[in-house]
Every structure is written in structure tokens, then in C-alpha cells.
Design an enzyme around this catalytic site. Structure first.
Site, PDB file in Angstrom:
ATOM      1  N   ASP A  99      -5.691   0.739 -18.345  1.00  0.00           N
ATOM      2  CA  ASP A  99      -5.809   1.434 -19.631  1.00  0.00           C
ATOM      3  C   ASP A  99      -6.453   0.545 -20.710  1.00  0.00           C
ATOM      4  OD1 ASP A  99      -4.302   3.287 -18.273  1.00  0.00           O
ATOM      5  OD2 ASP A  99      -2.724   3.430 -19.789  1.00  0.00           O
ATOM      6  N   ASP A 100      -6.927   1.209 -21.737  1.00  0.00           N
ATOM      7  CA  ASP A 100      -7.312   0.603 -23.028  1.00  0.00           C
ATOM      8  C   ASP A 100      -8.658  -0.119 -23.026  1.00  0.00           C
ATOM      9  OD1 ASP A 100      -4.833   1.506 -23.703  1.00  0.00           O
ATOM     10  OD2 ASP A 100      -4.007  -0.428 -24.311  1.00  0.00           O
ATOM     11  N   HIS A 149      -8.506   8.296 -22.504  1.00  0.00           N
ATOM     12  CA  HIS A 149      -7.296   7.691 -23.090  1.00  0.00           C
ATOM     13  C   HIS A 149      -7.368   7.776 -24.619  1.00  0.00           C
ATOM     14  CE1 HIS A 149      -3.648   5.337 -22.801  1.00  0.00           C
ATOM     15  NE2 HIS A 149      -4.156   4.266 -23.362  1.00  0.00           N
ATOM     16  N   HIS A 153      -6.975   5.139 -29.478  1.00  0.00           N
ATOM     17  CA  HIS A 153      -5.558   4.885 -29.191  1.00  0.00           C
ATOM     18  C   HIS A 153      -4.625   5.410 -30.263  1.00  0.00           C
ATOM     19  CE1 HIS A 153      -2.315   2.765 -26.999  1.00  0.00           C
ATOM     20  NE2 HIS A 153      -3.186   2.819 -26.012  1.00  0.00           N
ATOM     21  N   HIS A 240      -3.489  -2.989 -17.772  1.00  0.00           N
ATOM     22  CA  HIS A 240      -4.444  -2.876 -18.883  1.00  0.00           C
ATOM     23  C   HIS A 240      -5.568  -3.878 -18.652  1.00  0.00           C
ATOM     24  CE1 HIS A 240      -0.729  -1.153 -20.441  1.00  0.00           C
ATOM     25  NE2 HIS A 240      -1.455  -0.478 -21.301  1.00  0.00           N
TER      26      HIS A 240
HETATM   27 ZN    ZN Z   1      -3.087   2.591 -23.963  1.00  0.00          ZN
END
Ligand code: ZN
Length: 289
Positions: A99-100, A149, A153, A240
Site C-alpha cells: 500500500d501507499d 488506494h 490517503h 507498504h
Molecule cells: Zn494506506
């Protein structure tokens, strides 16, 4: 080309007829007679309608309607047609998810995956994708999957509809512009959702069964320990690609999971192998046999 596709499709149908999943535990209702689109069909459909890049917020169709395609009458054959890595449906598999990102560490993770004949799913932020266009292209070229995603954020449950669709659409459109690929699955930031939000997102929601807490420990050893102590066939692992420690952990985890007999696959590959239909409006945590 058409003949080849037909032969592959036929051989797949034969293989699937002898491959039976007795009890798929994916935290969802099982319904294998569904004609929902999969990742690839979703993208083909999107390609044909690429002029429609915005959700029509006035006339929102329901999550299920948006994925129905009555022309698809057989279970999908994409996994074999796209199966350049030779995935064995009978062998254990794990979906690594990051993620991210993308970040400056992501390219090295992509190289690692490729060297190990593996793929992962990247739940990217639009704001990061715009800084790492080549990495986004590489993800798709190498057979990885990209999920949405959000753009930057935001906690989606705190947004009004306009802000919400902006977060989703900007990200989808950006990925599409960069890689001609529209994210099929979604992971809301912080895993934070409500039923109403999930309906609005119009994508399958992918959470996880193993949380490495890499953002907290920032420690490769701690990350690998959590994975090796808990990992099972069908797990979805959360990491991540934003931290060097997660890259370092990946250098250990990827070859070692393969060494333990796991295949590292995307969310779509895992779901197709387990005959789990990914539906908009549903949340998935794992896909155990
Ligand atoms: Zn995230």
C-alpha cells in the site's frame, strides 16, 4: 491468435472440470454461477468506453449492476491466457499486497518479484503514481495488479460524495492515462469503511489476513517474523512499499515463501484460482481452500 486462444480456453475448461474447490473460505457468500467481470474483462470494457472517465454521481448504478456482463457465459479463462508464470492451481498461493506507493523503493520490489517469477498487488495512491509513472507502467508490464488506494490517503468515511468520487476518479484516471489500466479493486485507506461507502465505491474491497504492521515496526526482522509465523495458503499479506524496511523484508520473504512451496500471485489470480468472484460492494480478507 484466435485459434491459440481457443485451444488455451478449451484446455482450461478441461482442467477446471477436474479441479474442484470444495470449500472456499473467502469471508463472502460463494456463488460460482455469477457472470461478473473479472479484472481483465473490466479493463477491456473500460478501454471501449474510455471516453467515460467519470462516475455519473447523479445516476449511480448499484455496485452489482456495474459489474454485470450477460455476454460472459462461461467461467473466465483469463488466468490461463494471462498465465505467463505457470501458476499451478493445486499448489498453495499467497497474495502479497503493498500500500501507499509507489515510492523510491518500489522499483526494487518489482525487480525482486520478477526475478522470482512472482507478482503482487499494489494499492497505489494517485498522488504517488503521478511521481512514479515509469514504476506504474512497469507494474502492469510485469503482470502485477494495481488497486486504488485513493488519491492522497484521505479517510474516505469523512468525505462528502463529491470529495469521495474525486479521490477515486482522479486515481483511476491517472493510472489509466499512465498504463492504460483501470484499477479493478480498491483498498480504502486505514481499512476504514461503512456499508454506504462500500456501495458507492463500486469496486471489490480487498483487505488482508496478515497485517505485518511494517509501518509501525519499520523493522525487516519483525516483518518477516510476523509473516513466517502466520502464513497459510490463501492469505493476503499487507505491507507498504513506502519503507526501506519493507523492501528489506521483501528480499527475505519473497524467496523464502517460494522455498516453502507458495506461489506469489495477484489478488485476481488468487480469486480466479479459488473460484472466488470478486464483486463490487463485497469485502475480501483471504481466500482459503
Ligand atoms: Zn494506506
Amino acid at each position: 491468435m484466435a485459434n491459440r486462444a481457443l485451444v488455451i480456453s478449451l484446455s482450461l475448461i478441461m482442467q477446471i472440470s477436474i479441479y474442484t474447490v470444495q470449500d472456499v473460505d473467502a469471508n463472502i457468500n460463494n456463488d460460482t454461477a455469477d457472470y461478473s467481470m473479472n479484472e481483465h474483462e473490466y479493463n477491456e470494457n473500460y478501454d471501449q468506453h474510455s471516453d467515460i472517465l467519470e462516475f455519473d454521481t447523479e445516476n449511480l448504478i448499484t455496485a452489482d449492476e456495474s459489474f454485470q456482463n450477460p455476454e460472459i457465459e462461461t467461467i473466465n479463462t483469463d488466468i490461463k491466457q494471462e498465465n505467463k508464470r505457470g501458476i499451478d492451481l493445486d499448489k498453495p498461493m499467497i497474495a502479497l499486497t503493498y500500500d501507499d506507493g509507489p515510492s523510491k523503493y518500489t522499483q526494487e520490489i518489482l525487480d525482486l518479484l520478477k526475478e522470482n517469477n512472482s507478482a503482487a498487488t499494489f494499492f497505489v495512491l494517485g498522488s504517488q503514481a503521478s511521481k512514479y509513472e515509469e514504476t506504474i507502467k512497469q507494474m502492469i508490464e510485469d503482470g502485477n495488479q494495481i488497486g486504488n488506494h485513493s488519491y492522497d490517503h484521505k479517510r474516505l468515511t469523512s468525505l462528502n460524495d463529491e470529495e469521495l468520487y474525486d479521490q477515486i476518479n482522479r486515481t483511476d484516471n491517472l493510472i489509466y492515462e499512465i498504463a492504460l489500466y483501470k484499477p479493478f479493486v480498491m483498498r480504502p485507506p486505514y481499512g476504514s469503511t461503512t456499508e454506504a461507502l462500500i456501495d458507492k465505491l463500486q469496486k471489490p474491497i480487498i483487505n488482508w489476513s496478515i497485517d505485518t504492521r511494517d509501518w509501525e515496526s519499520r523493522n525487516a526482522e519483525a516483518i518477516t517474523e510476523i509473516i513466517f509465523e502466520n502464513v497459510k495458503d490463501g492469505d493476503i499479506i499487507l505491507m507498504h512499499d513506502l519503507y526501506e524496511s519493507s523492501l528489506e523484508a521483501s528480499k527475505i520473504v519473497i524467496p523464502e515463501l517460494i522455498n516453502r512451496g507458495y506461489q506469489l500471485v495477484t489478488i485476481s489470480e488468487l480469486s480466479e484460482s479459488r473460484k472466488v468472484i470478486l464483486r463490487a460492494g463485497q469485502t475480501y480478507y483471504k481466500m482459503y481452500k
